[in-house]
Design a protein around this motif. Sequence first.
Motif, PDB file in Angstrom:
ATOM      1  N   UNK A   1       0.857  -1.185   0.000  1.00 23.07           N
ATOM      2  CA  UNK A   1       0.000   0.000   0.000  1.00 23.07           C
ATOM      3  C   UNK A   1       0.894   1.236   0.000  1.00 23.07           C
ATOM      4  N   UNK A   2       0.631   2.149  -0.937  1.00 18.85           N
ATOM      5  CA  UNK A   2       1.378   3.397  -1.013  1.00 18.85           C
ATOM      6  C   UNK A   2       0.408   4.566  -0.951  1.00 18.85           C
ATOM      7  N   UNK A   3       0.690   5.492  -0.054  1.00 16.09           N
ATOM      8  CA  UNK A   3      -0.076   6.738   0.051  1.00 16.09           C
ATOM      9  C   UNK A   3       0.843   7.880  -0.372  1.00 16.09           C
ATOM     10  N   UNK A   4       0.379   8.663  -1.354  1.00 16.09           N
ATOM     11  CA  UNK A   4       1.143   9.815  -1.847  1.00 16.09           C
ATOM     12  C   UNK A   4       0.366  11.085  -1.529  1.00 16.09           C
ATOM     13  N   UNK A   5       1.067  12.088  -1.021  1.00 16.79           N
ATOM     14  CA  UNK A   5       0.465  13.372  -0.678  1.00 16.79           C
ATOM     15  C   UNK A   5       0.993  14.435  -1.629  1.00 16.79           C
ATOM     16  N   UNK A   6       0.089  15.137  -2.288  1.00 16.21           N
ATOM     17  CA  UNK A   6       0.463  16.187  -3.238  1.00 16.21           C
ATOM     18  C   UNK A   6      -0.197  17.496  -2.819  1.00 16.21           C
ATOM     19  N   UNK A   7       0.607  18.532  -2.536  1.00 17.58           N
ATOM     20  CA  UNK A   7       0.008  19.808  -2.137  1.00 17.58           C
ATOM     21  C   UNK A   7      -0.769  20.448  -3.287  1.00 17.58           C
ATOM     22  N   UNK A   8      -1.895  21.065  -2.946  1.00 21.75           N
ATOM     23  CA  UNK A   8      -2.733  21.803  -3.894  1.00 21.75           C
ATOM     24  C   UNK A   8      -3.013  23.188  -3.307  1.00 21.75           C
ATOM     25  N   UNK A   9      -3.366  24.125  -4.151  1.00 21.67           N
ATOM     26  CA  UNK A   9      -3.748  25.472  -3.692  1.00 21.67           C
ATOM     27  C   UNK A   9      -2.704  26.069  -2.753  1.00 21.67           C
ATOM     28  N   UNK A  10      -1.438  25.969  -3.152  1.00 22.53           N
ATOM     29  CA  UNK A  10      -0.367  26.529  -2.328  1.00 22.53           C
ATOM     30  C   UNK A  10      -0.175  25.814  -1.009  1.00 22.53           C
ATOM     31  N   UNK A  11      -0.622  24.567  -0.927  1.00 20.62           N
ATOM     32  CA  UNK A  11      -0.459  23.770   0.289  1.00 20.62           C
ATOM     33  C   UNK A  11      -1.652  23.798   1.223  1.00 20.62           C
ATOM     34  N   UNK A  12      -2.721  24.490   0.828  1.00 16.54           N
ATOM     35  CA  UNK A  12      -3.914  24.556   1.676  1.00 16.54           C
ATOM     36  C   UNK A  12      -4.742  23.280   1.598  1.00 16.54           C
ATOM     37  N   UNK A  13      -4.597  22.545   0.505  1.00 14.99           N
ATOM     38  CA  UNK A  13      -5.317  21.284   0.289  1.00 14.99           C
ATOM     39  C   UNK A  13      -4.294  20.224  -0.100  1.00 14.99           C
ATOM     40  N   UNK A  14      -4.725  18.967  -0.031  1.00 12.97           N
ATOM     41  CA  UNK A  14      -3.840  17.853  -0.372  1.00 12.97           C
ATOM     42  C   UNK A  14      -4.581  16.848  -1.226  1.00 12.97           C
ATOM     43  N   UNK A  15      -3.951  16.433  -2.312  1.00 12.06           N
ATOM     44  CA  UNK A  15      -4.460  15.302  -3.083  1.00 12.06           C
ATOM     45  C   UNK A  15      -3.767  14.061  -2.523  1.00 12.06           C
ATOM     46  N   UNK A  16      -4.564  13.146  -2.011  1.00 16.50           N
ATOM     47  CA  UNK A  16      -4.036  11.891  -1.476  1.00 16.50           C
ATOM     48  C   UNK A  16      -4.353  10.792  -2.481  1.00 16.50           C
ATOM     49  N   UNK A  17      -3.327  10.067  -2.875  1.00 14.48           N
ATOM     50  CA  UNK A  17      -3.481   8.928  -3.774  1.00 14.48           C
ATOM     51  C   UNK A  17      -3.097   7.677  -3.016  1.00 14.48           C
TER      52      UNK A  17
END
Length: 148
Positions: free
Chosen positions: A89-105
């Motif tokens: 299992x791999x969880x990836x965190x990608x900052x969105x909106x200048x770091x205010x939100x996160x895309x988690x995959x």
Amino acid sequence: MSTNTREIAASPADVWKVLADGWLYPLWVVGASRMREVDDHWPQVGARLHHSVGSWPLLVDDETEVVESLPHELLEVRAKAWPGGEAGVTLRLEPLDGGARTRVTIEEDAKTGPGRLVPKPLRDLPLAWRNVETLRRLAFVVEGRQAP
């Protein structure tokens, strides 16, 4: 490999705080029912969560081990649930909106055991359903901590 994504209304650092607290694992991981122990160095490579899966009275004591860990970016684990086998299992965190939100995959697939014998399309479907709910629960925990 089954892959799901969700945007969470919190920074990668805030999402990481939940991932880094092993005692919260059963709150957001579908199938995990209770924690028995968390290694002191969780979520560093080699650290383990000692948990149970299933529902009472059919509980199986097992563990999840960190394979790779990059704070605020990536957590890769090997989840054991014998006799079913092991999953990567791999969880990836990608900052969105200048770091205010996160895309988690989240990416997951069977690595060993009987689950590996199931044809890929048949094992991807339940993993996808499970991980939609896992990410939903993770969002509830993380965003709930942000509420005033």
